[in-house]
Design an enzyme around this catalytic site. Structure first.
Site, PDB file in Angstrom:
ATOM      1  N   TYR A  82      90.045  38.174  34.949  1.00  0.00           N
ATOM      2  CA  TYR A  82      89.632  38.731  36.238  1.00  0.00           C
ATOM      3  C   TYR A  82      90.789  39.481  36.897  1.00  0.00           C
ATOM      4  CZ  TYR A  82      88.756  38.774  41.271  1.00  0.00           C
ATOM      5  OH  TYR A  82      88.642  39.158  42.583  1.00  0.00           O
ATOM      6  N   LYS A 123      91.104  43.581  37.687  1.00  0.00           N
ATOM      7  CA  LYS A 123      91.331  44.073  39.049  1.00  0.00           C
ATOM      8  C   LYS A 123      92.615  44.903  39.116  1.00  0.00           C
ATOM      9  CE  LYS A 123      89.259  43.342  42.347  1.00  0.00           C
ATOM     10  NZ  LYS A 123      88.210  44.172  42.988  1.00  0.00           N
TER      11      LYS A 123
END
Length: 283
Positions: free
Chosen positions: A126, A130
């Site tokens: 994740y 990002k």
């Protein structure tokens, strides 16, 4: 001013709706995953062009941190590739962009509040997707605004605060991690900060935003119990006692001095905002 907000039904998107729709000088378009499918990047620029925005607030994201470990391709499409398309659109059409990122771009090995120029080194999929989204924005749109935030909660959506209330109501005893340090972010406070930025002189770059204070998830849980008047026993445990598919940064407290100085913001303490959120939830 025409504004597109992605992630319309998320915590931040919902709080932005409450704030921005009260301003008649702004024409806002809140796009959910059906109206703007971030998992289909090839469609994004054509869809954005329908609205001809002046500003895009990109709050939509793949946020299932643990699931991202097994759905890394999908997480990359939504958090990186879709963001790349949005940044390209903004560059081509001279549109301003505010994009929301995360404290998970850091490795958690710091022992002091992290400034915007601190070294990035994500410890999970994740965080990596990002970070790639941030890099795409900086490549296409150096004047874009990226806001890294942490531990987001709201009266809307699923979050730690709501989970704790349910668990403490249903159980006599729970265990919460006490060695991951940061600060919560009440999404309503972040939404207000974004509305200030939109109405201010545009100063691009990366900014950090969370509520003030330094706590662990265990401290957060104790405060929720206190403010809700619950009597569930809360045990402090180390991260090693609660293994998850995705590793979390142990220390990701964000230094907010840049955003407070640049936009003259008065950021509330985490407990002050938690009390406001809990009172609102009970209405």
């Amino acid at each position: 001013m025409k504004i597109i907000i992605t992630g319309a039904n998320g915590q931040l998107g919902s709080e932005l709706k409450d704030i921005l729709l009260k301003d008649s000088s702004k024409e806002c378009f809140f796009l959910d995953r059906k109206q703007l499918p971030l998992d289909q990047p090839v469609l994004i620029q054509d869809i954005l062009d329908i609205y001809q925005p002046d500003v895009i607030i990109h709050a939509g994201a793949y946020t299932a941190v643990d699931l991202a470990e097994s759905e890394s391709d999908l997480a990359d499409i939504v958090n990186h590739q879709a963001t790349d398309e949005i940044a390209q659109y903004c560059k081509i059409n001279d549109v301003k962009l505010i994009a929301i990122s995360t404290d998970y771009v850091f490795d958690g090995n710091s022992d002091r509040a992290l400034r915007e120029d601190a070294e990035v080194d994500p410890v999970n999929v994740y965080g990596l997707t990002k970070l790639k989204g941030e890099q795409a924005i900086q490549r296409w749109l150096p004047d874009g605004i990226i806001i890294r935030t942490s531990w987001v909660y709201s009266t809307y959506g699923k979050n730690f605060v709501k989970t704790m209330i349910k668990l403490m109501t249903d159980r006599d005893e729970i265990s919460v991690i006490n060695d991951q340090i940061g600060s919560p972010t009440y999404a309503h406070d972040l939404a207000k900060a974004i509305s200030v930025i939109i109405d201010s002189e545009w100063l691009g770059g990366i900014y950090h935003y969370s509520n003030e204070g330094e706590i662990s998830w265990y401290d957060f849980a104790l405060a929720i119990r206190e403010l809700k008047g619950l009597d569930c026993k809360v045990n402090a445990i180390p991260t090693s006692s609660y293994p998850t598919p995705a590793k979390r940064p142990c220390y990701s407290l964000l230094d907010k001095s840049k955003i407070t100085r640049t936009y003259d913001l008065n950021i509330p303490t985490w407990k002050e905002s938690l009390a406001i959120m809990l009172n609102k939830e009970e209405v």
